[in-house]
Structure formats: structure tokens, C-alpha cells
Design a protein around this motif. Sequence first.
Motif, PDB file in Angstrom:
ATOM      1  N   ASP A  65       0.914  -1.168   0.028  1.00 51.84           N
ATOM      2  CA  ASP A  65       0.118   0.087  -0.027  1.00 51.84           C
ATOM      3  C   ASP A  65       0.896   1.466  -0.282  1.00 51.84           C
ATOM      4  OD1 ASP A  65       0.811   0.392   2.542  1.00 51.84           O
ATOM      5  OD2 ASP A  65      -1.164  -0.166   3.419  1.00 51.84           O
ATOM      6  N   ALA A  66       0.306   2.483   0.136  1.00 51.88           N
ATOM      7  CA  ALA A  66       1.245   3.782  -0.040  1.00 51.88           C
ATOM      8  C   ALA A  66       2.086   3.895   0.930  1.00 51.88           C
ATOM      9  CB  ALA A  66       0.067   4.683  -0.381  1.00 51.88           C
ATOM     10  N   MET A  67       1.485   3.545   2.118  1.00 46.24           N
ATOM     11  CA  MET A  67       2.313   3.998   3.161  1.00 46.24           C
ATOM     12  C   MET A  67       3.695   2.860   3.325  1.00 46.24           C
ATOM     13  SD  MET A  67       1.403   3.960   7.405  1.00 46.24           S
ATOM     14  CE  MET A  67       1.017   2.308   7.854  1.00 46.24           C
ATOM     15  N   GLU A  68       3.562   1.555   2.985  1.00 46.48           N
ATOM     16  CA  GLU A  68       4.622   0.673   2.795  1.00 46.48           C
ATOM     17  C   GLU A  68       5.547   1.347   1.790  1.00 46.48           C
ATOM     18  OE1 GLU A  68       5.711  -3.760   2.018  1.00 46.48           O
ATOM     19  OE2 GLU A  68       3.795  -3.327   2.076  1.00 46.48           O
ATOM     20  N   ALA A  69       4.868   1.415   0.675  1.00 46.62           N
ATOM     21  CA  ALA A  69       5.905   2.094  -0.524  1.00 46.62           C
ATOM     22  C   ALA A  69       6.733   3.221  -0.039  1.00 46.62           C
ATOM     23  CB  ALA A  69       4.695   2.454  -1.671  1.00 46.62           C
ATOM     24  N   ASP A  70       6.071   4.289   0.714  1.00 47.53           N
ATOM     25  CA  ASP A  70       6.906   5.322   1.192  1.00 47.53           C
ATOM     26  C   ASP A  70       7.957   5.180   2.296  1.00 47.53           C
ATOM     27  OD1 ASP A  70       5.160   7.208  -0.298  1.00 47.53           O
ATOM     28  OD2 ASP A  70       3.744   7.593   1.400  1.00 47.53           O
ATOM     29  N   MET A  71       7.517   3.968   2.972  1.00 52.50           N
ATOM     30  CA  MET A  71       8.614   3.748   4.103  1.00 52.50           C
ATOM     31  C   MET A  71       9.926   2.932   3.181  1.00 52.50           C
ATOM     32  SD  MET A  71       7.812   4.968   6.919  1.00 52.50           S
ATOM     33  CE  MET A  71       9.435   4.226   7.447  1.00 52.50           C
TER      34      MET A  71
END
Length: 107
Positions: A65-71
Motif C-alpha cells: 500500500d502507499a504507506m509501505e511504499a513510502d517507508m
Amino acid sequence: MAKITYIEHNGRRHEIEVPNGMTAMEGARDNGVPGIEADCGGACACSTCHAYVAPEWLDRLPPADAMEADMLDFAWQPDPKHSRLTCQIKVTEALDGLVLHLPERQI
């Protein structure tokens, strides 16, 4: 329950039975697999549980998801195609046989 193989950067393999509902990170942490630090405890807030998913498993995992991709931007040498945070990989029977390669180090 799923058997997950964690392969350290030096090639040492750890085959761990991980109960359904846990994460791949919890399976590694609870069984002392070196290379998964999990500093944030699984909150997707640190990227120290980064691993590279074996190519044959890429299409079998739900996308990040977007949060994981950012991290993942903060992970040690992330690979746009193979990198995942193991705290975000929820274990199910469908993941029996999953292979995760651990990076040389975590940040």
C-alpha cells in the motif's frame, strides 16, 4: 500455518513455521532470525524489517500500500520490484513456501 524461508545476506537459511494471522516480520523476530530488526514493532514506521521477495512469489503477494511504499524509500538498497516490509506481509496458508532474502543490513 506457512513455512517461510528467510535467507540471510551470507546465504544462511532459516525455515520457520509461522502461524496464520502473524506477519512475516513477527515470525522472523520471534524465532531470532538475524537481519530483521523491526525497531518499530510492526507499525510500518521504520523500514528495519525490509526483505527482498523471491521472484516466484512477487505475483502471489498483495501489492504494497502507499504507506509501505513510502517507508521503503528509507530501506537499505530497496529494489522497486522485490522489496517489501515484512511487517506488512500477513501470513496465510497461501504463503506456504514463501522465500525472503534479507539485505546486507538494515538502516
